[in-house]
Design an enzyme around this catalytic site. Structure first.
Site, PDB file in Angstrom:
ATOM      1  N   SER A   1      -0.775  24.203  23.802  1.00 44.39           N
ATOM      2  CA  SER A   1      -2.107  24.762  23.687  1.00 44.39           C
ATOM      3  C   SER A   1      -2.340  25.915  24.678  1.00 44.39           C
ATOM      4  O   SER A   1      -1.621  26.899  24.625  1.00 44.39           O
ATOM      5  CB  SER A   1      -3.137  23.645  23.846  1.00 44.39           C
ATOM      6  OG  SER A   1      -4.316  24.039  23.242  1.00 44.39           O
TER       7      SER A   1
ATOM      8  N   HIS B   1      -4.007  18.052  17.058  1.00 51.06           N
ATOM      9  CA  HIS B   1      -3.636  18.923  18.169  1.00 51.06           C
ATOM     10  C   HIS B   1      -2.998  18.097  19.293  1.00 51.06           C
ATOM     11  O   HIS B   1      -3.511  17.046  19.663  1.00 51.06           O
ATOM     12  CB  HIS B   1      -4.931  19.571  18.666  1.00 51.06           C
ATOM     13  CG  HIS B   1      -4.745  20.630  19.693  1.00 51.06           C
ATOM     14  ND1 HIS B   1      -3.928  21.709  19.515  1.00 51.06           N
ATOM     15  CD2 HIS B   1      -5.298  20.781  20.923  1.00 51.06           C
ATOM     16  CE1 HIS B   1      -3.983  22.476  20.583  1.00 51.06           C
ATOM     17  NE2 HIS B   1      -4.811  21.935  21.459  1.00 51.06           N
TER      18      HIS B   1
ATOM     19  N   TRP C   1      -7.931  24.899  13.913  1.00 50.62           N
ATOM     20  CA  TRP C   1      -8.441  25.805  14.954  1.00 50.62           C
ATOM     21  C   TRP C   1      -7.293  26.686  15.479  1.00 50.62           C
ATOM     22  O   TRP C   1      -7.475  27.838  15.835  1.00 50.62           O
ATOM     23  CB  TRP C   1      -9.030  24.939  16.074  1.00 50.62           C
ATOM     24  CG  TRP C   1      -9.664  25.610  17.245  1.00 50.62           C
ATOM     25  CD1 TRP C   1      -9.251  25.537  18.550  1.00 50.62           C
ATOM     26  CD2 TRP C   1     -10.861  26.403  17.263  1.00 50.62           C
ATOM     27  NE1 TRP C   1     -10.117  26.229  19.366  1.00 50.62           N
ATOM     28  CE2 TRP C   1     -11.110  26.774  18.612  1.00 50.62           C
ATOM     29  CE3 TRP C   1     -11.742  26.840  16.270  1.00 50.62           C
ATOM     30  CZ2 TRP C   1     -12.199  27.555  18.988  1.00 50.62           C
ATOM     31  CZ3 TRP C   1     -12.835  27.632  16.652  1.00 50.62           C
ATOM     32  CH2 TRP C   1     -13.039  27.973  17.990  1.00 50.62           C
TER      33      TRP C   1
ATOM     34  N   LYS D   1       0.106  29.264  25.352  1.00 51.40           N
ATOM     35  CA  LYS D   1      -0.192  30.690  25.522  1.00 51.40           C
ATOM     36  C   LYS D   1       0.467  31.175  26.821  1.00 51.40           C
ATOM     37  O   LYS D   1       1.119  32.222  26.882  1.00 51.40           O
ATOM     38  CB  LYS D   1      -1.705  30.935  25.612  1.00 51.40           C
ATOM     39  CG  LYS D   1      -2.539  30.334  24.482  1.00 51.40           C
ATOM     40  CD  LYS D   1      -4.037  30.606  24.691  1.00 51.40           C
ATOM     41  CE  LYS D   1      -4.975  29.569  24.087  1.00 51.40           C
ATOM     42  NZ  LYS D   1      -5.026  29.416  22.671  1.00 51.40           N
TER      43      LYS D   1
END
Ligand code: GTR
Length: 476
Positions: A310, A451, A401, A314
């Site tokens: 998550s 997620h 998302w 990044k």
């Protein structure tokens, strides 16, 4: 919060705020929660003291609890109540009128038409046709674009004074399929001093060999929620694990800057439009961890993979782009600003992420919230910066998302760069069905579920690492 306290202790005082409440907390008078809260509140002379009986205060800050004889009647005064109600209503009105990003969009039919920037088109309009031009010209150009427009420029490398201490080293015997394991704790003092910024690296390594290692930013609280490493599986399959808590480097909240390495290394004059954000600081810390790992005799430093979930997915992408010592990169459900095409505006968008987490990025990124097509990059170009190293992008069906399709398209969009190296990236233009990993040098899968990171992900990642590093495989 314990992280906060920890960071306050770790970071040099001039860069952190002193705990205003500390002295009054030890004051025997203060016993109730309300009293404590009032005591913590400090106001300046700008407070509307004209409503408050008694002599007007001067410039000095004062302590509300000790001024309670004046403060409490002031709170009760009608004027003050009216002022408070008006302020609250005014605030609600302003909030209601503030521009909001549109609600998340999950309809594939509504994804706008867009054109991706060409990773192989040089700024001067020429095409890249060789690895040499990619490495010498286009790669640095793209890296610079991501620094300028998204993550910010990393202003420091390895500080000259940086040092570390191995503070514990223990060996546990092998049992039940787990190999004998060496557990080490290493504290890295970024500025060389124990009272300066620092981070703790926790290592679990197969004993008696030089092992390939997964380096993973992983706060303890995340692991508890199913976002952490599968240490037992890694060790069983011959890999080591190194983790650290990114909150030691910068607390993950807007006020985190004050006690962060960004503040510690800041030059006077405030943040420039292309200054690094928290993701930049966390990525920088991954490189500092690598500085240590290359010296550890139990680590095969040619085989250090980085993996992040998550927001740390990044971070991991940005770390892998900047530091090519990392020889494999795993970006797990990193979505917007990780490994997803932002022009799709599906799920999380530049508008929503820069509104919720402006401090992750440089100040320039939020200016693209309403004009995402003006960004000179999209995230297939960040995936391409991993070339020719193996990179894996994973997604989950219920993590809309994070835009699973946009992540597939980012992975696929990097294929032309891998072709310069005569390697196959994802190798297909068709998004694969769920639970069907694809790709050679660029791995991709979409699994079922929510997620996070689960055993299915870990098993695929280790298969991928085995294949590229030809690691001896143990029980699968
Ligand atoms: C969300 C954020 C995502 C992702 C996620 C996470 O709130 O919108 O970009 O980073 O947090 O880190 O779990």
């Amino acid at each position: 919060m314990s992280n906060n306290t920890q960071a306050k202790e770790l970071f040099a005082r001039p860069h952190g705020k002193a705990d205003a409440g500390a002295s009054s907390r030890s004051n025997g008078e203060a016993s109730t929660g309300a009293r404590f809260l009032i005591t913590r509140l400090r106001v300046s002379h700008h407070f509307p003291l004209s409503t408050c009986p008694g002599p007007r205060r001067t410039r000095n800050r004062f302590d509300l609890w000790h001024d309670r004889d004046r403060f409490i009647p002031m709170l009760r005064s009608r004027l003050f109540i009216r002022f408070g109600v008006a302020a609250v209503l005014g605030g609600l009105l302003v909030r209601a009128q503030a521009p909001r990003p549109p609600a998340a969009q999950y309809d594939e039919a509504k994804v706008p038409a867009y054109t991706l920037p060409d990773p192989l088109l040089l700024a001067d309009g020429h095409r890249v046709t060789s690895r040499k031009t990619w490495e010498r010209v286009r790669r640095p150009e793209i890296l610079d674009l991501f620094a300028t427009h998204v993550y910010g420029r990393t202003p420091v490398g390895r500080p000259a004074a940086m040092r570390w201490a191995v503070t514990s080293s223990t060996r546990t015997p092998g049992a039940d399929g787990a190999p004998a394991t060496l557990h080490k704790t290493v504290v890295i003092y970024f500025a060389g001093t124990k009272d300066g910024p620092q981070m703790t690296l926790s290592l679990a390594l197969p004993a008696g060999k030089r092992a390939p290692v997964f380096l993973m930013p992983s706060p303890a609280a995340w692991a508890l929620h199913g976002f952490g490493p599968n240490q037992a599986l890694l060790l069983r399959r011959g890999y080591g694990l190194a983790t650290f808590d990114p909150n030691q480097v910068e607390l993950d909240k807007p006020e985190g800057y004050a006690t962060s390495v960004r503040a510690f290394f800041a030059k006077p004059g405030g943040l420039a439009p292309d200054a690094w954000g928290a993701i930049g600081a966390w990525a920088w810390a991954m490189s500092r961890a690598m500085d240590y790992l290359v010296t550890d005799p139990n680590v095969d430093s040619r085989k250090v993979a980085i993996l992040g979930v998550s927001r740390y997915g990044k971070t991991t992408m940005w770390a892998g782009a900047q530091d090519q010592r990392f020889s494999m990169v795993f970006s797990v459900e990193s979505g917007c600003a990780g490994a997803g095409i932002v022009r799709r505006q599906y799920g999380e968008t530049v508008a929503s992420i820069t509104r919720a987490f402006p401090y992750w990025f440089n100040p320039a990124f939020k200016t693209y919230a309403t004009r995402v097509n003006d960004l000179p990059v999209d995230w297939h170009m960040l995936v391409a910066l991993m070339a020719p190293r193996p990179v894996y992008v994973s997604t989950a069906v219920e993590d809309r998302w994070g835009d699973p399709r946009g992540s597939f398209l980012a992975a696929r969009g990097a294929d032309p760069v891998y072709r310069l190296y005569h390697e196959t990236g994802v190798g297909t233009d068709t998004m694969p069905p769920v639970l069907t990993p694809v790709g050679d040098f660029i791995g991709y899968h979409e699994r079922t579920g929510k997620h996070g990171i689960n055993d299915y992900d870990w098993a695929r990642f280790l298969d991928f690492a085995d294949r590229h590093w030809k690691t001896a495989m143990r029980d699968k």
